[in-house]
Design a protein around this motif. Structure first.
Motif, mmCIF file in Angstrom:
data_model
loop_
_atom_site.group_PDB
_atom_site.id
_atom_site.type_symbol
_atom_site.label_atom_id
_atom_site.label_comp_id
_atom_site.label_asym_id
_atom_site.label_seq_id
_atom_site.Cartn_x
_atom_site.Cartn_y
_atom_site.Cartn_z
ATOM 1 N N LEU A 123 0.839 -1.203 0.000
ATOM 2 C CA LEU A 123 0.000 0.000 0.000
ATOM 3 C C LEU A 123 0.871 1.248 0.000
ATOM 4 C CD1 LEU A 123 -3.087 0.426 0.040
ATOM 5 C CD2 LEU A 123 -2.937 0.753 2.501
ATOM 6 N N VAL A 128 -1.935 -0.839 -4.966
ATOM 7 C CA VAL A 128 -3.177 -1.004 -4.208
ATOM 8 C C VAL A 128 -3.801 -2.383 -4.423
ATOM 9 C CG1 VAL A 128 -5.465 -0.038 -3.777
ATOM 10 C CG2 VAL A 128 -3.547 1.490 -4.307
ATOM 11 N N ALA A 159 -7.527 0.720 1.566
ATOM 12 C CA ALA A 159 -7.107 0.393 0.207
ATOM 13 C C ALA A 159 -8.274 0.556 -0.768
ATOM 14 C CB ALA A 159 -6.564 -1.031 0.162
#
Length: 256
Positions: A123, A128, A159
């Motif tokens: 992340l 992502v 996310a």
């Protein structure tokens, strides 16, 4: 004339006779079953050796996984803020080491934390989709680890927010509320309320803020929730009716 003293024949007491007889039977049975007994004893020794070997191997792999986890975390935490190239290299090295722990030592105690940190590192690297996959993998493999499960769902929700998927983010935050022993329920309620506000749903936002205030009055998010409740209530209250204009005053006669 001489007399001979008769000595009565020595006889074993009844109990001693039974004992000798039982011992003889036991020794006879031992000779009879000597081979099966030896085989059984050998199997017990072999089983003990196997168990000991497995325990030793597990201890060795757990130590290696812990060393890799520690090294990866060191790379992750020592990213210099004034050297973007070095910071990026450290982050990539951390990701590689976390992946190695997860792939090569998935059954060690270090693996769940390594997988969680892998998602966080991905992340941070703006990968992502890969981060979402890592968090989902944690939920599938280590869903019993309630100490980390709430945090995993929280990161998963962030996310999804980065992807612009508010529905999945709300679902992830809501799941935290159903995890027994989760320590971030107050945070989840606060984030759910913010999501409701961002989608112009003040009623839902108020409900979450109020639940947060009621259930977790000592939460660090309670103060902000109280401010947001007041702001939302002000928006809900109808605007005061505008004052009617005063009637025009009658014209005064000219004085001559």
């Amino acid at each position: 004339m001489s007399y001979r003293i008769k000595v009565p024949p020595r006889t074993l007491p009844v109990d001693e006779a039974h004992l000798v007889s039982g011992l003889e039977h036991w020794l006879y049975g031992l000779r009879e079953y000597r081979r099966p007994l030896l085989v059984g004893l050998l199997l017990i020794v072999l089983a003990g050796g196997i168990v000991g070997g497995v325990l030793w191997y597990d201890a060795q792999t757990a130590g290696k996984a812990e060393d890799l986890q520690r090294e990866a975390t060191l790379h992750y935490l020592t990213r210099p803020s004034d050297d973007p190239k070095k910071a990026d290299a450290n982050l990539k090295e951390a990701i590689a080491l976390y992946k190695k722990v997860v792939e090569e030592y998935p059954r060690t105690p270090a693996a769940p934390l390594a997988l969680f940190n892998l998602g966080n590192s991905l992340l941070q690297a703006n990968e992502v989709d890969a981060a979402i996959d890592a968090y989902k993998r944690f939920i599938a493999m280590y869903g019993h680890n309630t100490s980390l499960l709430g945090l995993v769902h929280q990161k998963l929700a962030y996310a999804y927010q980065l992807k612009g998927d508010r529905d999945q983010a709300a679902k992830a935050f809501s799941t935290i509320l159903d995890i027994p022993g989760s320590l971030n329920r107050d945070h989840a309620l606060f984030e759910l309320a913010r999501l409701e506000e961002s989608q112009s749903r003040p009623e839902g936002a108020l409900a979450h803020y109020q639940e947060l205030m009621k259930t977790y009055p000592n939460s660090p998010f309670a103060g902000e929730a109280a401010i947001r409740i007041k702001a939302l209530e002000v928006k809900k209250s109808p605007d005061p009716a505008p004052a009617e204009p005063a009637p025009p005053s009658a014209p005064q006669p000219d004085k001559k």
